[in-house]
Design an enzyme around this catalytic site. Structure first.
Site, mmCIF file in Angstrom:
data_model
loop_
_atom_site.group_PDB
_atom_site.id
_atom_site.type_symbol
_atom_site.label_atom_id
_atom_site.label_comp_id
_atom_site.label_asym_id
_atom_site.label_seq_id
_atom_site.Cartn_x
_atom_site.Cartn_y
_atom_site.Cartn_z
ATOM 1 C CE1 TYR A 91 14.711 37.576 25.635
ATOM 2 C CE2 TYR A 91 15.137 35.210 25.655
ATOM 3 C CZ TYR A 91 14.339 36.285 25.298
ATOM 4 O OH TYR A 91 13.179 36.069 24.607
ATOM 5 C CG ASN A 219 13.582 41.188 35.593
ATOM 6 O OD1 ASN A 219 14.124 41.566 34.562
ATOM 7 N ND2 ASN A 219 12.819 40.112 35.638
ATOM 8 C CG HIS A 354 57.783 48.464 60.897
ATOM 9 N ND1 HIS A 354 58.100 47.403 61.708
ATOM 10 C CD2 HIS A 354 58.937 49.172 60.766
ATOM 11 C CE1 HIS A 354 59.379 47.484 62.058
ATOM 12 N NE2 HIS A 354 59.901 48.548 61.500
ATOM 13 C CG ASN A 377 55.873 61.022 45.769
ATOM 14 O OD1 ASN A 377 55.440 61.360 46.870
ATOM 15 N ND2 ASN A 377 55.134 60.384 44.889
#
Length: 463
Positions: A91, A219, A354, A377
C-alpha cells in the site's frame, strides 16, 4: 486528511508516504511494478513517475474495493505479458515498511509453497482492522474478516491483517474472478481471495511481524504525526549507532535523505532536511534548520537557518544567520551574527562577522567585512554583482552599490558608500563635514530629560 494534498503525497522524513512505500517495493527488484491510482489521479501519477519512470500507472474504475484495485493492476500487467510467479501487494500509506520485511514475506511464501501468504501483526487495540481467522489445530489461516463484518467474538481477535500479501499469480487471477461485492460495504474485498484459495486446496499462511509500525498506515494527521515521530526516532538512532553524537534525540529531526559522517555532533533543536551532508567533526546546532546544505569537516553552524548553501572546512556560521541559496563559504571563513547571504562566494579565511547582507557577490580570501556592511545589489529592476578582492578591510556601515569592484588589499572607511570601483591598495572614503548645532536640545526639547542633562553638563562645566 482534510487536505488538498492526496494522502499518500504527505511527507514523512522528507519523502512522501508513497515514496517510502515504492522504495520498499523497489528493493525487491521486481520484474514489473504497477501502482493503482484514483483520487487526485493526475497529481499522484505525476509524483509516482517522477520517483520511478518505469512504474505502470493503473486507473481503478468505479467498482470499489482493494480486490478490484488488484484485479485492475493484474489485468494491466497481463495485457503487456501474462504475470507468473509471485505477486506482492502493498500500500501507498505504509511509510515504515521495509524491503527486509517484504523479502521475508516473499521468501516464506516461496519456501512453504503457499498459495497466499499474508503479513500480520498483533495489536493491543485492533479496532478498525481486519481480523485473522486461524484453524484451531494447525494455525493455518482460514480467512480474514473485515472489522465491520466481524462478530463480537471475531472482534476480540488481536491478530490483524496488514493488507500486504504475497500471492501465487495463477491463484490470484482465478480467485479475483469469483470475488463479489456482497458485503456490508458493497466492495470487492481482496481478503476474500484467501478463503477462495483455501477452498481450492491452496495453502494460506501468515508471516507475523513484531514491529507493528511497519504495517501502520495514516488516515489522518494525528496518525501521520505518530508515524513521522517513530520514523525520525529510527533515523536518529541509526545515525547515533553509526558514530554521530545527537545530544537530544527528542528535539532533533533528520530526513531520510541526509548524510552524516562519524564524529559529527548534533546539538538540540536541530533539523536537517533534503540533501544536507555533514562531514566529520562538524558541529551543528543548537536551534538550526538546514535544507540541502553541505557542511565541511570541523565546521561549526550555530542557530542558523540555511538552504542550498556550502560551508567549507573549519568555517564558522552563526548565531542567528540566514543562508540563502547560492551561499558558498570557504574553508576557515566566517559568517557571523545577524547576517543574511544569498548567491555569494566567500573565499578562504574571509569573515563577515556581524549585522550585514551580502548578495550577488564574490569576496576573495582573507578579507574582513566590517559590521553593518551591505551589498546594494538590486536597482529596482535588475540584480547586479559586487566583487571584493582578497586581503580587503572594510569599515563599519560600508554600502557597496553594485555593480562595483573593490581591488585586492583595499580599505573603506566607516560609513563609506562605494559607487565606483576601488583600485587595489586604495582607501575609499565618503567624507562630509560634521556640523554641530549648539543649544539645539534646549531650544527644541525644553524640559525633556535630554535638555535637563545638557543643562546639568553646562552647569558643571561653568563651575
Amino acid at each position: 486528511m482534510k487536505s488538498r494534498t492526496p494522502k499518500i503525497l504527505h511527507p514523512i522524513g522528507g519523502i512522501s508516504m508513497v515514496g517510502h512505500a515504492l522504495a520498499a517495493a523497489q528493493g525487491l527488484h521486481p520484474d514489473r511494478l504497477a501502482v493503482v491510482v484514483r483520487f487526485e489521479r493526475d497529481a499522484v501519477a505525476a509524483h509516482i513517475q517522477a520517483l520511478d519512470a518505469h512504474a505502470l500507472i493503473v486507473d481503478q474504475d468505479d467498482i470499489p474495493g482493494t480486490g478490484r484495485a488488484v484485479q485492475a493492476a493484474l489485468e494491466a500487467l497481463d495485457a503487456q505479458h501474462e504475470v507468473h510467479g509471485t505477486v506482492v501487494v502493498t500500500y501507498g500509506d505504509v511509510p515504515l515498511l521495509t524491503t527486509a520485511l517484504l523479502r521475508e514475506l516473499v521468501q516464506t511464501h516461496a519456501t512453504d509453497g503457499n498459495a497466499v501468504t499474508v503479513l500480520t501483526a498483533v495489536l493491543e487495540d485492533a479496532a478498525g482492522y481486519g481480523r485473522i481467522l486461524r484453524h484451531n489445530s494447525d494455525g493455518t489461516v482460514l480467512g480474514i474478516r473485515e472489522h465491520k463484518d466481524a462478530t463480537a467474538a471475531e472482534r476480540a481477535i488481536r491478530e490483524i491483517n496488514s493488507g500486504i500479501y504475497a500471492f501465487d499469480a495463477k491463484v490470484l487471477r482465478a480467485a479475483l474472478k469469483k470475488v463479489t461485492t456482497d458485503n456490508n460495504q458493497g466492495e470487492m474485498y481482496l481478503t476474500d481471495v484467501l478463503g477462495l484459495a483455501r477452498n481450492d486446496g491452496g495453502r494460506v499462511a501468515a508471516v507475523v511481524t513484531a514491529d507493528r509500525w511497519q504495517v501502520e498506515g495514516a488516515n489522518d494527521r494525528v496518525q501521520l504525526a505518530a508515524l513521522g515521530t517513530e520514523h525520525n526516532r529510527r533515523i536518529v538512532e541509526g545515525w547515533m549507532r553509526a558514530g554521530v553524537s545527537v545530544i537530544d534525540p527528542a528535539t532533533t529531526w533528520i530526513d531520510s535523505t541526509v548524510e552524516l559522517e562519524e564524529d559529527v555532533t548534533i546539538l538540540p533543536g536541530t533539523q536537517l532536511h533534503g540533501k544536507t551532508t555533514v562531514a566529520r567533526d562538524a558541529v551543528v546546532g543548537p536551534d538550526s534548520t538546514l535544507t540541502d546544505v553541505q557542511i565541511g569537516e570541523k565546521a561549526e553552524v550555530t542557530r542558523t537557518h540555511g538552504t542550498g548553501a556550502i560551508i567549507g572546512e573549519g568555517a564558522h556560521v552563526g548565531p542567528f544567520t540566514f543562508l540563502r541559496p547560492g551561499t558558498v563559504l570557504g574553508a576557515d571563513g566566517k559568517i557571523g551574527a545577524f547576517y543574511e547571504t544569498k548567491n555569494v562566494t566567500i573565499g578562504r579565511g574571509s569573515k563577515l562577522s556581524h549585522l550585514g547582507y551580502a548578495g550577488d557577490a564574490e569576496i576573495g580570501e582573507d578579507t574582513n567585512i566590517g559590521c553593518g556592511n551591505i551589498t546594494a545589489n538590486f536597482d529596482g529592476v535588475n540584480k547586479h554583482r559586487t566583487v571584493i578582492g582578497s586581503g580587503v578591510r572594510t569599515g563599519s556601515n560600508t554600502v557597496f552599490v553594485a555593480p562595483v569592484t573593490v581591488g585586492d588589499g583595499a580599505f573603506t572607511g566607516a560609513g563609506a558608500i562605494v559607487r565606483k570601483d576601488v583600485p587595489a591598495g586604495a582607501l575609499s572614503l565618503t567624507v562630509a563635514p560634521q556640523r554641530n548645532a549648539q543649544g539645539w536640545t534646549a531650544a527644541n526639547r525644553p524640559g525633556s530629560i535630554p535638555a535637563l542633562a545638557a543643562q546639568k553638563a553646562a552647569d558643571n562645566a561653568s563651575n
